[in-house]
Design a protein around this motif. Structure first.
Motif, short mmCIF file in Angstrom:
data_model
loop_
_atom_site.label_atom_id
_atom_site.label_comp_id
_atom_site.label_asym_id
_atom_site.label_seq_id
_atom_site.Cartn_x
_atom_site.Cartn_y
_atom_site.Cartn_z
N ALA A 1 10.40 13.58 5.68
CA ALA A 1 9.09 13.17 6.22
C ALA A 1 8.88 11.67 6.07
O ALA A 1 8.36 11.01 6.99
N ALA A 2 9.29 11.12 4.94
CA ALA A 2 9.15 9.68 4.73
C ALA A 2 10.07 8.90 5.67
O ALA A 2 9.70 7.83 6.17
N THR A 3 11.27 9.43 5.91
CA THR A 3 12.20 8.78 6.83
C THR A 3 11.64 8.79 8.25
O THR A 3 11.74 7.78 8.98
N THR A 4 11.04 9.89 8.64
CA THR A 4 10.43 9.98 9.97
C THR A 4 9.31 8.96 10.12
O THR A 4 9.18 8.30 11.16
N VAL B 1 0.84 -1.19 0.00
CA VAL B 1 0.00 0.00 0.00
C VAL B 1 0.88 1.25 0.00
O VAL B 1 1.74 1.41 0.88
N HIS B 2 0.64 2.13 -0.97
CA HIS B 2 1.45 3.33 -1.12
C HIS B 2 0.96 4.44 -0.19
O HIS B 2 -0.21 4.79 -0.17
N ILE B 3 1.91 5.01 0.57
CA ILE B 3 1.61 6.16 1.44
C ILE B 3 2.62 7.25 1.10
O ILE B 3 3.79 7.19 1.53
N PRO B 4 2.23 8.25 0.30
CA PRO B 4 3.17 9.29 -0.12
C PRO B 4 3.40 10.34 0.96
O PRO B 4 2.50 10.65 1.75
N TYR B 5 4.60 10.91 0.98
CA TYR B 5 4.97 12.00 1.88
C TYR B 5 5.56 13.14 1.07
O TYR B 5 6.02 12.93 -0.07
N PRO B 6 5.57 14.35 1.61
CA PRO B 6 6.01 15.50 0.81
C PRO B 6 7.52 15.62 0.63
O PRO B 6 7.98 16.41 -0.18
N SER B 7 8.29 14.84 1.39
CA SER B 7 9.75 14.98 1.30
C SER B 7 10.43 13.72 1.82
O SER B 7 9.80 12.89 2.49
N SER B 8 11.71 13.61 1.53
CA SER B 8 12.48 12.48 2.03
C SER B 8 12.57 12.48 3.56
O SER B 8 12.39 11.42 4.19
N LEU C 1 14.40 5.06 -0.38
CA LEU C 1 14.70 6.49 -0.21
C LEU C 1 16.16 6.78 -0.54
O LEU C 1 17.01 5.88 -0.51
N PRO C 2 16.49 8.05 -0.84
CA PRO C 2 17.89 8.41 -1.02
C PRO C 2 18.71 8.01 0.20
O PRO C 2 18.30 8.24 1.34
#
Length: 331
Positions: free
Chosen positions: A198-201, A189-196, A213-214
């Motif tokens: 935010a996704a890391t958090t 299931v895809h859950i998008p975030y506005p930045s790297s 992620l980078p």
């Protein structure tokens, strides 16, 4: 009659000598004059993003070598990089405006958007690939897996599908995860975030169970023990993470290289492109530049304009089937 012939011959010799003497000046006049007094480097992403970091390192180096020119980085984020890339495409093709873009706006977005305000094949002049940077497949330590195989087994066993984070719809971080799921036969299931960040958090908190992620966004968190890197997405192991296997080594045939490139408007002459290419290649070989980029886990990777054009085409071909199968659209 003989006198006239002699005079004519002398005239022809004098004319030939004059033309020969002016040849070096004519050749010099044809040499592209770059840089002009002001060069704008447009970055289609916000401050602090990897294209912005590369752009500022590049501008600083060029400024040092050309003190008579002002190199100005302009951030024009928005629409998945399309706004800034369109600004590059529509700029005057005289070398006064160049820009840094990447695989999304230069290739992948043609598959995601019904129409773009520019055509990457005709409105963009490739100059050189600039850099490459690794992405990583990472999970929260709390997930209890240590290898890609263990993660895939857990993903396939979950009927609802594990949640994965990304830095936005249609980004490389989403496409990489979709490709992994398609290859492995696992629903996620895809859950998008506005930045790297935010996704890391979200990954650290366990709000998502996995993310691609980078590497620079994840590696600082390894010391906390909250996250674990299972693999790098590059074709070969990263020199920055030599002990981390690739996805291919881990049994899943997915490769995803993040890169930045220098481009100009489509009407930019080949001579000016060649001049800028040579200047930037010199910049990327400077030890100080290499060290600055190394701190961000970024590797200089200059190419010819033709090699960059091929890279753009290859990127589109690589993700076309993944995007189609996942039914990813932005507009």
């Amino acid at each position: 009659m003989l006198r006239n012939d002699t005079t004519s011959a002398r005239f022809r010799l004098a004319l030939a000598a004059l033309l020969f003497a002016t040849l070096p000046f004519a050749a010099h006049a044809q040499t592209p004059v770059w840089p002009p007094k002001l060069v704008r480097i447009i970055v289609p992403f916000g401050a602090g993003a990897s294209p912005d970091i590369v752009g500022r390192v590049l501008a600083d180096s060029l400024q040092t070598r050309h003190p008579g020119t002002n190199f100005v980085v302009e951030n024009k984020p928005g629409a998945s990089g399309n706004i800034g890339t369109d600004a590059i495409a529509k700029s005057t093709p005289d070398g006064s405006t160049i820009g840094i873009s990447l695989g999304g706006p230069l290739a992948i977005n043609t598959l995601l958007f019904a129409r773009l305000p520019y055509n990457p094949d005709t409105d963009i002049a490739p100059i050189t690939l600039l850099t490459q940077l690794p992405s990583v497949l990472a999970v929260p330590t709390s997930l209890g897996v240590n290898t890609v195989a263990e993660f895939l087994a857990k993903a396939k066993a979950d009927p609802k599908g594990l949640g994965y984070g990304s830095i936005g719809v249609g980004t490389l971080s989403q496409l990489c995860m979709e490709a992994i799921g398609q290859k492995a036969g696992a629903n996620m299931v895809h859950i998008p975030y506005p930045s790297s960040p935010a996704a890391t958090t979200a990954l650290i908190r366990g709000d998502v169970q996995v993310a691609c992620l980078p590497a620079i966004g994840v590696t600082p968190q390894l010391a906390t023990g909250a996250v674990k890197i299972l693999a790098v997405t590059t074709a070969k192991r990263s020199p920055f993470l030599p002990d981390v296997p690739t996805l291919t080594e881990s049994g899943i045939d997915v490769q995803s290289d993040a890169w930045n490139a220098l481009v100009g408007p489509g009407g930019l002459s080949k001579d000016v492109v060649a001049t800028i290419n040579a200047e930037v290649t010199q910049t990327l070989a400077e030890p100080a530049v290499i060290e600055k980029l190394k701190l961000q886990l970024i590797t200089p990777s200059p190419t010819t304009p033709d090699q960059l054009r091929k890279r753009m085409a290859d990127e589109k071909a690589l993700w076309a089937e993944v995007i189609k199968a996942a039914k990813i659209r932005i507009d």
